[in-house]
Enzyme design. Structure first.
Site, PDB file in Angstrom:
ATOM      1  N   LYS A  34      -3.224  -1.751  11.079  1.00  0.00           N
ATOM      2  CA  LYS A  34      -3.701  -2.425   9.859  1.00  0.00           C
ATOM      3  C   LYS A  34      -3.828  -3.934  10.111  1.00  0.00           C
ATOM      4  O   LYS A  34      -3.337  -4.445  11.119  1.00  0.00           O
ATOM      5  CB  LYS A  34      -2.717  -2.150   8.722  1.00  0.00           C
ATOM      6  N   TYR A 240       0.805 -38.349  10.301  1.00  0.00           N
ATOM      7  CA  TYR A 240       0.852 -38.533   8.844  1.00  0.00           C
ATOM      8  C   TYR A 240       2.267 -38.831   8.363  1.00  0.00           C
ATOM      9  O   TYR A 240       3.239 -38.212   8.838  1.00  0.00           O
ATOM     10  CB  TYR A 240       0.382 -37.259   8.141  1.00  0.00           C
TER      11      TYR A 240
HETATM   12  C1  LIG Z   1       3.148  -1.622   8.235  1.00  0.00           C
HETATM   13  C2  LIG Z   1       3.661  -0.246   8.123  1.00  0.00           C
HETATM   14  C3  LIG Z   1       4.150   0.419   9.262  1.00  0.00           C
HETATM   15  C4  LIG Z   1       4.373  -0.298  10.578  1.00  0.00           C
HETATM   16  O1  LIG Z   1       5.484  -1.149  10.429  1.00  0.00           O
HETATM   17  P1  LIG Z   1       6.093  -2.015  11.621  1.00  0.00           P
HETATM   18  O2  LIG Z   1       7.326  -2.607  11.058  1.00  0.00           O
HETATM   19  O3  LIG Z   1       5.056  -3.064  11.926  1.00  0.00           O
HETATM   20  O4  LIG Z   1       6.327  -1.134  12.775  1.00  0.00           O
HETATM   21  C5  LIG Z   1       4.475   1.757   9.142  1.00  0.00           C
HETATM   22  N1  LIG Z   1       4.378   2.402   7.961  1.00  0.00           N
HETATM   23  C6  LIG Z   1       3.951   1.777   6.835  1.00  0.00           C
HETATM   24  C7  LIG Z   1       3.872   2.553   5.573  1.00  0.00           C
HETATM   25  C8  LIG Z   1       3.585   0.435   6.880  1.00  0.00           C
HETATM   26  O5  LIG Z   1       3.184  -0.175   5.760  1.00  0.00           O
END
Ligand SMILES: *Cc1c(COP(=O)(O)O)cnc(C)c1O
Length: 343
Positions: A34, A240
């Site tokens: 994702k 800055y």
């Molecule tokens: C993002 C996510 C994962 C992966 O999580 P990590 O901590 O990056 O390994 C797995 N399952 C769900 C439902 C997620 O939202």
């Protein structure tokens, strides 16, 4: 000249194999890609992981599933965590992306085909509550989901009692679905041990070199080009707000990169590296520029590294008061991206 972001596809595949090796032979290890593979490019990371043997991917939005399907072609399964939102159905069907149905509403809106179902075991983010899951038992069984999944809230803290509580809840909630495959664990859960693995694990951050997978191979290197160097006298200020004053004659390098590239202003206690020599960031991180004390270098190289095997995403996150996930997913659009490895 742009800063250079180097992404090691072999390291990502190696991390996937290492996480896969932590669960039994019969447990499938999927890959969560994702948010554009946590900022590293799902269109490149996806095909590399497919070649490495990944058979199941997870994304967070239908649109991400479409992009991933176009990149990897037919074959591997793609599940969409957000399931079936208004307007998603056509794209999910056309690009063969499987919705994770999260609620009674999503189940009601679903018109058939492959699906997964998510149960809430205590995180209260996505998924059906125990009462809904029980009430809809026959309907869910009739859908023949490829997977029932849930997500752990505290898996990065192995001693947290929430882990055992969610595990028990998941076992209880899925007991009346004996024939359906089950998935509970992301990276943190994989590390909690066999009780948490079920049929399919879903690591994300560990693939990309982040905690809680301490043994991960580093995946990213970020090199910022030096635009200019100057000598400053004792008492002169830099940047800055005059926030840094030279306590002694110093050599300062100004590098290209700043908060517009996702380098958080709050990371001003970090260093840039010439090989393994740390050069502290001084003054404020600005939109396009960072100033660095390079007094310790004999010669200033054309580029200094902000991310490398010493200052990993988690070390940089520590300076910024955040987590490696946010550093990765915040990596900016102005970098020249270079992929190494992969076959
Ligand atoms: C993002 C996510 C994962 C992966 O999580 P990590 O901590 O990056 O390994 C797995 N399952 C769900 C439902 C997620 O939202």
């Amino acid at each position: 000249m742009q800063a250079k972001l180097t992404i090691d596809l072999d390291a990502i595949c190696k991390n996937w194999r290492a996480l896969d090796a932590l669960s039994g032979q019969t447990v499938e290890t999927a890959a969560v890609i994702k948010a554009d593979a946590y900022g590293l490019g799902a269109d490149v990371v996806g095909p590399a992981l497919k070649t490495a043997g990944v058979k199941t991917f997870f994304v967070a939005q239908a649109e991400e599933g479409v992009v991933l399907r176009q990149a990897i072609g037919a074959g591997p399964r793609i599940f969409n965590f957000s399931g079936l939102m208004a307007g998603d159905a056509a794209a999910l069907a056309e690009y063969d992306v499987i919705p994770v149905l999260n609620s009674a509403e999503q189940i009601a809106a679903f018109t058939g085909g492959p699906c997964a179902v998510q149960f809430d075991t205590g995180m209260n983010r996505l998924g059906m509550e125990p009462a809904d899951a029980a009430r809809l038992r026959d309907e869910i069984t009739a859908l023949a989901p490829e997977l029932i999944l849930s997500h752990l809230a505290c898996a990065d803290e192995p001693a947290h009692k929430m882990n055992a509580a969610q595990l028990a809840e998941f076992v209880a909630m899925t007991a009346s679905f004996p024939k359906i495959k089950k998935s509970l664990s992301a990276t943190g859960g994989v590390l909690l041990g066999g009780d948490f693995h079920f049929d399919i694990t879903r690591p994300g951050i560990g693939l990309y070199g982040g905690l809680p997978f301490e043994n991960a191979a580093p995946v990213v290197q970020l090199d910022l080009p030096v635009i200019q160097t100057r000598e400053v006298k004792t008492g002169e200020t830099v940047g800055y707000g005059n926030s840094w004053t030279a306590q002694k004659p110093s050599k300062i390098a100004t590098v290209s990169g700043g908060y517009a590239d996702g380098i958080l202003r709050s990371a001003a206690s970090a260093s840039l590296f010439a090989d393994d020599i740390a050069c502290p960031v001084i003054g404020r991180i600005s939109m396009d520029l960072i100033t660095v004390d390079v007094s310790g270098l004999e010669t200033v190289p054309p580029m200094l590294s902000l991310l490398n095997s010493v200052q990993t995403v988690d070390v940089l996150a520590g300076h910024a008061g955040t987590i490696g996930y946010e550093i990765l997913t915040g990596l900016g659009a102005r970098y020249k991206r270079r992929y190494i490895g992969g076959s």
